[in-house]
Design an enzyme around this catalytic site. Sequence first.
Site, mmCIF file in Angstrom:
data_model
loop_
_atom_site.group_PDB
_atom_site.id
_atom_site.type_symbol
_atom_site.label_atom_id
_atom_site.label_comp_id
_atom_site.label_asym_id
_atom_site.label_seq_id
_atom_site.Cartn_x
_atom_site.Cartn_y
_atom_site.Cartn_z
ATOM 1 N N GLY A 45 42.884 42.264 48.481
ATOM 2 C CA GLY A 45 43.348 43.243 49.156
ATOM 3 C C GLY A 45 44.765 43.396 47.544
ATOM 4 O O GLY A 45 44.615 42.851 47.117
ATOM 5 N N GLN A 50 52.998 46.011 44.456
ATOM 6 C CA GLN A 50 52.200 45.220 43.588
ATOM 7 C C GLN A 50 51.514 46.525 42.271
ATOM 8 O O GLN A 50 51.969 45.703 41.181
ATOM 9 C CB GLN A 50 50.424 45.192 43.851
ATOM 10 N N CYS A 95 46.644 35.463 45.508
ATOM 11 C CA CYS A 95 48.224 36.835 44.886
ATOM 12 C C CYS A 95 47.720 37.412 43.706
ATOM 13 O O CYS A 95 48.368 36.735 43.139
ATOM 14 C CB CYS A 95 49.040 37.108 45.662
ATOM 15 N N LEU A 96 47.544 38.637 43.498
ATOM 16 C CA LEU A 96 47.195 39.545 42.598
ATOM 17 C C LEU A 96 48.658 39.013 41.247
ATOM 18 O O LEU A 96 48.520 39.062 40.196
ATOM 19 C CB LEU A 96 46.462 40.307 42.657
ATOM 20 N N HIS A 137 49.112 39.731 55.242
ATOM 21 C CA HIS A 137 49.256 39.180 53.706
ATOM 22 C C HIS A 137 49.565 40.466 52.709
ATOM 23 O O HIS A 137 51.058 40.484 52.362
ATOM 24 C CB HIS A 137 48.310 38.031 52.453
ATOM 25 N N GLU A 138 49.151 41.398 52.883
ATOM 26 C CA GLU A 138 49.704 42.795 52.467
ATOM 27 C C GLU A 138 50.186 43.597 53.414
ATOM 28 O O GLU A 138 51.406 44.104 52.711
ATOM 29 C CB GLU A 138 48.077 43.456 52.194
ATOM 30 N N HIS A 141 53.559 42.291 52.004
ATOM 31 C CA HIS A 141 54.403 42.897 50.638
ATOM 32 C C HIS A 141 55.258 43.830 51.183
ATOM 33 O O HIS A 141 56.150 44.368 50.591
ATOM 34 C CB HIS A 141 52.892 43.178 49.455
HETATM 35 C C1 LIG Z 1 43.619 33.761 37.359
HETATM 36 C C2 LIG Z 1 43.965 34.186 38.673
HETATM 37 O O1 LIG Z 1 44.960 34.748 39.198
HETATM 38 O O2 LIG Z 1 43.168 34.141 40.387
HETATM 39 C C3 LIG Z 1 42.735 35.380 41.299
HETATM 40 C C4 LIG Z 1 44.105 34.939 41.682
HETATM 41 C C5 LIG Z 1 43.968 35.660 43.093
HETATM 42 C C6 LIG Z 1 43.098 37.047 43.001
HETATM 43 C C7 LIG Z 1 42.776 37.606 44.703
HETATM 44 C C8 LIG Z 1 43.911 37.422 46.147
HETATM 45 C C9 LIG Z 1 43.809 38.572 46.687
HETATM 46 O O3 LIG Z 1 43.024 39.542 47.129
HETATM 47 N N1 LIG Z 1 44.522 38.061 47.671
HETATM 48 C C10 LIG Z 1 44.745 39.052 48.563
HETATM 49 C C11 LIG Z 1 45.549 38.832 49.971
HETATM 50 C C12 LIG Z 1 44.532 37.175 50.751
HETATM 51 C C13 LIG Z 1 44.718 36.148 50.656
HETATM 52 C C14 LIG Z 1 43.951 35.550 50.910
HETATM 53 C C15 LIG Z 1 43.308 35.828 51.842
HETATM 54 C C16 LIG Z 1 43.062 37.045 52.244
HETATM 55 C C17 LIG Z 1 43.927 38.135 51.598
HETATM 56 C C18 LIG Z 1 41.874 36.704 42.230
HETATM 57 C C19 LIG Z 1 42.281 36.150 41.436
HETATM 58 O O4 LIG Z 1 41.762 36.246 40.046
HETATM 59 C C20 LIG Z 1 40.395 35.554 39.825
HETATM 60 C C21 LIG Z 1 39.838 35.885 38.657
HETATM 61 O O5 LIG Z 1 40.376 35.244 40.764
HETATM 62 CO CO LIG Z 2 49.258 39.739 47.441
#
Ligand SMILES: CC(=O)Oc1ccc(/C=C/C(=O)NCCc2ccccc2)cc1OC(C)=O
Ligand SMILES: [Co+2]
Length: 173
Positions: A45, A50, A95-96, A137-138, A141
């Site tokens: 997401g 962001q 979260c990114l 979550h989004e 934001h």
């Molecule tokens: C190292 C690092 O930053 O790790 C990460 C952390 C978060 C994310 C992505 C999080 C994400 O998309 N969150 C959207 C909101 C959400 C959170 C929980 C459940 C549903 C939706 C990706 C990562 O990158 C890797 C390589 O895993």
């Molecule tokens: Co986020």
Amino acid sequence: MNLTIVEYPDKRLREKSKEVNSFDETLHKLLDAMYPMMIETNGIGLAAIQVAHPVRVLILNIPDEEGNQPDENLIEIINPVVIEKDGETTYQEGCLSVPQFYEDVKRHETIKINYQDRHGNTQSLEADGLLAIAIQHEMDHLEGILFIDKLSYSRRKKFEKEYKKIQKERKGK
Ligand SMILES: CC(=O)Oc1ccc(/C=C/C(=O)NCCc2ccccc2)cc1OC(C)=O
Ligand SMILES: [Co+2]
């Protein structure tokens, strides 16, 4: 359009995102740039704020059972409004904009929203599971709210300590 992810504690993440009124080429270029950025950074997401665009735009692509994110799973949500929300669920969110930190967050189990698609057509979506969590979550934001704002005092203190270490390591690299 070259995008970069804005990371906590950048103040820009705290802005309130503005309604989209023109469903034009500029909006489509933003959506088309956000998607590869989200996929490349392993996101499921992403809200426009962001990537430093404080507009009420978010995209989601929830992985399927095999963990793939086929393009047909992409949902582009503009000007979302919550119609119904129900139940309670807890999930370890990330979260990114808050890299390498994951914590349990309480959300509603099911949610119903109305929104507009990239052409301005009104759509409605009823979600449960990970999609419902991601929508909430989004949508936070869009109000300048991050998942770490929902932590208890003690877990927020733990986060602040841990995050300082993570930032030092990342800057150090
Ligand atoms: C190292 C690092 O930053 O790790 C990460 C952390 C978060 C994310 C992505 C999080 C994400 O998309 N969150 C959207 C909101 C959400 C959170 C929980 C459940 C549903 C939706 C990706 C990562 O990158 C890797 C390589 O895993
Ligand atoms: Co986020």
